[in-house]
Design a protein around this motif. Structure first.
Motif, PDB file in Angstrom:
ATOM      1  N   ASN A 215      -5.489 -12.548  -2.215  1.00 27.59           N
ATOM      2  CA  ASN A 215      -6.037 -11.230  -2.496  1.00 27.59           C
ATOM      3  C   ASN A 215      -6.224 -10.540  -1.162  1.00 27.59           C
ATOM      4  O   ASN A 215      -6.313 -11.181  -0.160  1.00 27.59           O
TER       5      ASN A 215
ATOM      6  N   ARG B 136       1.888 -16.267  -7.387  1.00 25.05           N
ATOM      7  CA  ARG B 136       2.923 -16.115  -8.405  1.00 25.05           C
ATOM      8  C   ARG B 136       4.284 -16.388  -7.784  1.00 25.05           C
ATOM      9  O   ARG B 136       4.467 -16.200  -6.596  1.00 25.05           O
TER      10      ARG B 136
ATOM     11  N   SER C 142       6.413 -13.369  -5.622  1.00 17.49           N
ATOM     12  CA  SER C 142       6.041 -12.764  -4.353  1.00 17.49           C
ATOM     13  C   SER C 142       7.297 -12.533  -3.523  1.00 17.49           C
ATOM     14  O   SER C 142       8.096 -13.453  -3.330  1.00 17.49           O
TER      15      SER C 142
ATOM     16  N   GLU D 166       6.832  -7.943 -10.108  1.00  9.09           N
ATOM     17  CA  GLU D 166       6.975  -8.516  -8.773  1.00  9.09           C
ATOM     18  C   GLU D 166       5.799  -8.109  -7.874  1.00  9.09           C
ATOM     19  O   GLU D 166       5.105  -7.127  -8.140  1.00  9.09           O
ATOM     20  N   ASP D 167       5.626  -8.857  -6.817  1.00  9.67           N
ATOM     21  CA  ASP D 167       4.525  -8.624  -5.885  1.00  9.67           C
ATOM     22  C   ASP D 167       5.110  -8.482  -4.480  1.00  9.67           C
ATOM     23  O   ASP D 167       5.326  -9.473  -3.778  1.00  9.67           O
TER      24      ASP D 167
ATOM     25  N   ASN E 203       0.918  -3.312   0.787  1.00  9.89           N
ATOM     26  CA  ASN E 203       0.959  -3.802  -0.588  1.00  9.89           C
ATOM     27  C   ASN E 203       0.032  -2.893  -1.383  1.00  9.89           C
ATOM     28  O   ASN E 203      -0.974  -2.402  -0.850  1.00  9.89           O
TER      29      ASN E 203
ATOM     30  N   ARG F   3      -2.252  -3.331  -3.314  1.00  9.74           N
ATOM     31  CA  ARG F   3      -3.653  -3.739  -3.422  1.00  9.74           C
ATOM     32  C   ARG F   3      -4.405  -3.709  -2.096  1.00  9.74           C
ATOM     33  O   ARG F   3      -5.614  -3.949  -2.063  1.00  9.74           O
TER      34      ARG F   3
ATOM     35  N   TRP G 127       2.601 -14.962   2.545  1.00 10.41           N
ATOM     36  CA  TRP G 127       2.950 -14.233   1.329  1.00 10.41           C
ATOM     37  C   TRP G 127       3.866 -15.053   0.420  1.00 10.41           C
ATOM     38  O   TRP G 127       3.755 -14.989  -0.802  1.00 10.41           O
TER      39      TRP G 127
END
Length: 560
Positions: free
Chosen positions: A6, A42, A45, A236-237, A269, A271, A540
């Motif tokens: 996070n 996940r 990434s 996707e991240d 990103n 977030r 990551w």
């Protein structure tokens, strides 16, 4: 196994340590604090790494970049990052791709091959990513440098080499792969800003370089748009990294000057929250002032009449200094002066050292000397020395005083009214006055300031632990002389004010890399290093960093 990914922190919260997946792996220092709960990585990434040659961080900061600006609200970014001390193209990109300095990789020429066998111990992070067994990784690279695809990019699944330095084709090829490929790591490498800097100079005052930066910004926007347009993008991240490989100075690069090492870093990103990382104040280069004879290394103004303090006017004189060796004591050497020498009754003033502490001394023909004692300065640390000369007109006749401060802390006050006009025909000098009055100290100087006003104590203290003086300073209009003393080349400490004189360095001087930070008792991390791209990608993509890789960078990606 779960591991935190996070992302939000304030980098100023301090340094912590994050354990990568297994006990055999090394610890990566985190920049901010970590109080969040962990959650599983996940498998989707992914990373888009955009490498840009020759983008000077401080130069791109000067212009409006719409695409980068759109990313900043969700990015950790800095205009004050740093490349390795060798800023050639091979060394710089190897620094990023291996996470190691040129002293380890020994990649120094355009072959991109280590000069010594030990250099093979530090391969590209593409190889490291491909070797891990948790999940298969697909890597795509696009570059105008074919040799790069054959060396540091050689483990990539798809390697696209673009002929003729055509950065538009680099963009188009990367966009195509972002739209159609299942890649986990996409690297797009642009060199157009570098070519423009070599042609006209690495400054936004040069139209070709400015236009190249704006075009790079447009390339970044196009790649991010293509990434977001992927069919599976919602699942996707993506971490987007924009990293300049090195900067430039004048029309060149390759050395260790500040502008050559100055880079731009951005980690995006959706977030993340905006975090502009500002490098702490410090000293990157210095000249050792030493000696007490005709061969002494010192520096004097070219205009001997400049910066006299007269009889009644208010002035503040400031400087930073550090001894070459901790514990050095001395008897009466003047190390900053406007005075012919330090003999009794010679008109002018000096900063000098007595034992472990410094003092201010002013003299006048036939009237002797007056002193004000500062604090100890021989502990090997940088110290900020201040002398405030001010006149009190509330009495008749007026009275004139000098106050001295060390590191922003008041030390002493002495009345100097009796000395009258202490103008000196001798030039302002850093280092030894000749002939010397006692043994000389070996020292470095930085951040020399002269103001035509008496600064109050609170402002002196506020700005004692920085050498970043600009128009935000409440007394900036009164700054009449400013010498950073950190050029890194040439025989002058240059005055910020072009109409005012420089210090000319004399005799066998040498510029030395310093890389000192003014901590002032605080733990303050430096701005991002380009090699730290390795740490962010490993984190990551959930790749353990083994101790034998010798990856010593920090983790900038913070916790939510």
């Amino acid at each position: 196994m779960k591991i935190s990914k996070n992302i939000q922190r304030s980098w100023m919260a301090g340094i912590m340590v994050f354990s990568m997946l297994v006990a055999a792996c090394s610890k990566v220092p985190l920049v901010p604090s970590d109080k969040s709960e962990e959650f599983p990585f996940r498998d989707n990434s992914k990373v888009l790494l955009i490498l840009v040659d020759g983008v000077v961080g401080k130069q791109i900061e000067r212009i409006t970049t719409p695409e980068l600006d759109a990313l900043k609200p969700n990015s950790i970014f800095s205009f004050e990052g740093s490349a390795d001390s060798v800023t050639t193209d091979p060394a710089s990109i190897a620094h990023i791709m291996t996470g190691n300095a040129v002293g380890n990789t020994e990649i120094r020429d355009s072959s991109l091959v280590p000069r010594v066998p030990r250099g093979e111990l530090f391969p590209s992070f593409i190889k490291r990513v491909k070797e891990q067994k948790a999940r298969p990784f697909r890597v795509v690279t696009v570059t105008p440098w074919e040799t790069l695809n054959k060396t540091l990019f050689k483990e990539a699944d798809i390697r696209i080499s673009v002929a003729g330095n055509n950065n538009d084709v680099v963009r188009d090829s990367a966009i195509n792969r972002l739209k159609t490929d299942s890649a986990d790591l996409v690297i797009a490498h642009f060199n157009s800003a570098n070519l423009a800097g070599l042609q006209e100079g690495f400054t936004t005052d040069a139209p070709a370089y400015r236009d190249a930066l704006l075009k790079i910004d447009a390339y970044i926007g196009a790649l991010v748009k293509a990434m977001r347009g992927r069919t599976k993008f919602p699942e996707e991240d993506w971490l987007v990294i924009v990293q300049s490989t090195h900067g430039g100075n004048g029309k060149k690069y390759g050395g260790f000057l500040e502008n050559e090492r100055n880079t731009f870093s951005l980690y995006y990103n959706a977030r993340l929250k905006s975090n502009l990382v500002i490098a702490p104040a410090g000293v990157k280069f210095g000249v050792k002032l030493a000696g007490s004879d005709a061969n002494a290394v010192n520096a004097s103004l070219s205009d001997a009449a400049a910066y006299n303090v007269g009889e009644k006017d208010n002035f503040t004189i400031e400087m930073k200094m550090r001894h070459v060796q901790k514990g050095q004591t001395a008897n009466y050497p003047a190390f900053f002066s406007k005075r012919a020498n330090f003999a009794g009754g010679v008109v002018g003033w000096v900063f000098f050292q007595e034992g472990a502490y410094w003092q201010f001394n002013a003299g006048q023909t036939g009237k002797g000397n007056v002193q004000a004692r500062g604090a100890n300065i021989n502990d090997g640390a940088w110290h900020h020395l201040t002398a405030v000369i001010y006149t009190n007109y509330s009495t008749t006749p007026f009275k004139r005083f000098v106050r001295v401060y060390t590191d922003g802390i008041f030390n002493a006050q002495s009345e100097i009214t009796v000395l009258g006009n202490i103008n000196s025909p001798s030039p302002l000098t850093l280092g030894a006055t000749l002939p010397p009055n006692g043994s000389m100290i070996d020292m470095y100087v930085n951040d020399v300031r002269i103001w035509n006003d008496s600064l109050p104590a609170d402002i002196i203290k506020q700005y004692a632990c920085t050498n970043k003086i600009d128009a935000t300073h409440p007394k900036y209009a009164n700054l009449i002389g400013y010498w950073g003393c950190a050029e890194g080349e040439g025989n002058r400490f240059k005055n910020r004010f072009s109409t005012s004189p420089d210090f000319v360095i004399k005799n066998a001087y040498k510029w030395e890399p310093m890389n000192s930070i003014f901590t002032c008792g605080k733990s303050v991390p430096d701005a991002p290093y380009s090699k730290e791209v390795f740490n962010q990608i490993a984190y990551w993509l959930n790749v353990p960093v083994a101790k034998e890789w010798e990856i010593n960078g920090r983790l900038w990606l913070a916790q939510l």
